[in-house]
Write an enzyme that holds these catalytic residues in place. Structure first.
Site, mmCIF file in Angstrom:
data_model
loop_
_atom_site.group_PDB
_atom_site.id
_atom_site.type_symbol
_atom_site.label_atom_id
_atom_site.label_comp_id
_atom_site.label_asym_id
_atom_site.label_seq_id
_atom_site.Cartn_x
_atom_site.Cartn_y
_atom_site.Cartn_z
ATOM 1 N N ASP A 61 7.581 0.362 3.484
ATOM 2 C CA ASP A 61 7.604 -0.250 2.155
ATOM 3 C C ASP A 61 8.024 -1.706 2.233
ATOM 4 O OD1 ASP A 61 10.072 0.553 2.988
ATOM 5 O OD2 ASP A 61 10.742 1.304 1.061
ATOM 6 N N HIS A 62 8.850 -2.030 3.216
ATOM 7 C CA HIS A 62 9.357 -3.398 3.359
ATOM 8 C C HIS A 62 10.009 -3.527 4.722
ATOM 9 C CE1 HIS A 62 13.308 -1.647 2.879
ATOM 10 N NE2 HIS A 62 12.894 -1.056 1.762
ATOM 11 N N THR B 86 11.459 6.125 -3.115
ATOM 12 C CA THR B 86 10.119 6.392 -2.592
ATOM 13 C C THR B 86 9.522 7.691 -3.113
ATOM 14 O OG1 THR B 86 10.397 5.052 -0.609
ATOM 15 C CG2 THR B 86 8.798 6.842 -0.488
ATOM 16 N N SER C 7 12.557 -0.926 -2.729
ATOM 17 C CA SER C 7 11.760 0.246 -2.370
ATOM 18 C C SER C 7 11.067 0.900 -3.563
ATOM 19 C CB SER C 7 12.644 1.289 -1.678
ATOM 20 O OG SER C 7 13.227 0.750 -0.525
#
Length: 472
Positions: A326-327, A121, A58
């Site tokens: 983000d993923h 983040t 992240s």
């Protein structure tokens, strides 16, 4: 005005499972339910790999979609020239974020998260760190401290001193070592962590002009009694670490993500030049890492509520809203389940190999791997509908891992059409900056006096989901 939301899970999978969960919460079959983000007119895919990792973390991904530069895993706010945990590779390799670009353009800016405000983040929006885990100086190695690197909580208060709104968890990283927490007085793990003796909440207060209305709060009651018209700066730290899961939330002390977003927008939108707000549903990710699909999906539902609330307070005529992840995670559901089957229920057949039932939701790896008497656990013998049930996984790991597939990017508002097709993840903030006429590339922006110009730029909302990131 740009803003963003972020989350994480395999993009399409998480969205469909989340929509089913939301629909079933309203006593519908679930499959036909539309999430707020489903209503956005433009959809793209972003490639999430880090510069040194096929399956990303992240920190590197946050650097990509906030700073516009791909980076190594585990690093935040720096280019790939910085090596993880090596302080002396940081200087000269710092990269700035869209939050900084917006603030430099005179816009109000904010960060709202369900994790610690110094987690991976949010930290990419303001910090430059060779290691995402340097939450306070207590978590830093002596070598890094001696070389002059600063922890992420310190950077939150010093790098961009006039962030207008900051809300999330992470109280303990702001206070001196062993300082008793205001909420959990007897919990040693909730006590302050700082070795330098600094009280960063006092530092935050000292940086604010006396003629401005600055408020530090630590519970939901204080948040909901604020008059946003009389708030210029807000620091809300609602937990010592990450905030509680939505299913476990104390309705007296902890606000929901939606409640934080509403107050944040009401404060930020007073600026005639617009605002940028980063919103993260970060505990979606944590639920998946723990193999607790029910916790993760309820977090995602609350994230979607926040997206709806944000939409009701803004207009797509002047606000670019971007929702992305983000993923992904190695999370899946299947088993030929019939219409209306509980998303947390069993598949309609037994395994044709071990003759045991299995749930629709499964993980590729993680803590849900269970062997009883040399065989796969019989899930009919456990409460698989429990909030903390850990769905079965194919490979045993203490923590489930991220996935490597592309994630969705949903957008609406000015210039949203630029987010379509398949893009590198670091493309996202450049689109938002282009739409808002902020950052380095301003050649397309007309002078403020020109009719119909892009000079003012839209408001920016970034919403981040785990495993989907959302930018509003």
């Amino acid at each position: 005005m740009p803003w963003s939301f972020r989350s994480s899970t395999p993009t399409w999978l998480r969205m469909s499972s989340c929509s089913w969960e939301m629909g079933q919460l309203h006593h519908n079959p679930g499959e036909e339910t539309r999430l707020e983000m489903d209503k956005f007119p433009f959809v793209a895919l972003s490639k999430t790999y880090n510069t040194n990792a096929q399956v990303p973390d992240s920190a590197g991904t946050a650097t990509a979609y906030l700073c516009g530069v791909k980076a190594d895993e585990g690093t935040v706010g720096v280019s790939a020239a910085t090596e993880r945990s090596r302080c002396n590779t940081t200087q000269g390799n710092e990269v700035t974020s869209i939050l900084r670009w917006a603030k430099d353009a005179g816009k109000s800016v904010g960060i709202v998260t369900t994790t610690r405000v110094n987690h991976a983040t949010p930290s990419a929006a303001y910090a430059h760190s060779a290691d995402r885990d340097w939450y306070s100086d207590n978590e830093m190695p002596p070598e890094a401290l001696s070389q002059g690197c600063k922890d992420i909580a310190y950077q939150l208060m010093h790098n961009i001193r006039d962030i207008d709104v900051i809300m999330g968890g992470g109280r303990k990283y702001m206070y001196p070592k062993n300082k008793t927490d205001v909420e959990y007085e007897s919990d040693e793990k909730a006590r302050g962590t700082r070795l330098d003796g600094l009280d960063l909440v006092d530092t935050w207060k000292s940086f604010k002009p006396r003629y401005k209305h600055s408020h530090f709060i630590w519970n939901r009651t204080e948040l909901l009694t604020l008059d946003p018209h009389n708030v210029d700066y807000l620091l809300g730290l609602f937990e010592p670490g990450d905030m509680q899961y939505e299913l476990n939330r104390n309705n007296v002390t902890d606000p929901s993500l939606s409640e934080m977003v509403v107050v944040a927008i009401q404060i930020l939108r007073k600026n005639p030049k617009g605002f940028f707000l980063l919103v993260e549903g970060g505990r979606i990710d944590h639920g998946h890492h723990e193999g607790k699909a029910k916790q993760a999906l309820h977090e995602a539902v609350d994230m979607d509520r926040a997206i709806g609330q944000a939409g009701s307070l803004t207009s797509s005529e002047d606000t670019l809203t971007v929702v992305t992840a983000d993923h992904s995670h190695v999370f899946t559901f299947g088993g030929y389940t019939p219409r209306g089957n509980s998303i947390f229920g069993l598949a309609p057949m037994l395994s044709d190999t071990d003759k045991k039932p299995f749930t629709a939701i499964l993980y590729g790896n993680g803590p849900g791997y269970k062997v009883v008497g040399g065989e796969r656990e019989n899930v009919s013998m456990v409460d698989y509908a429990h909030n903390n049930y850990q769905a079965q996984s194919a490979v045993p790991l203490r923590h489930e891992t991220h996935g490597g597939e592309d994630v969705a990017v949903f957008s609406k508002g000015p210039m949203a059409h630029l987010l379509h097709g398949v893009h590198e993840q670091n493309y996202v903030p450049h689109v938002m900056a282009y739409a808002a006429c902020i950052g380095a590339n301003l050649g397309h922006c007309a002078p403020a006096s020109s009719a119909g110009s892009l000079a003012a730029g839209p408001l920016l909302l970034a919403l981040a989901l785990y495993p989907l990131s959302v930018l509003f």
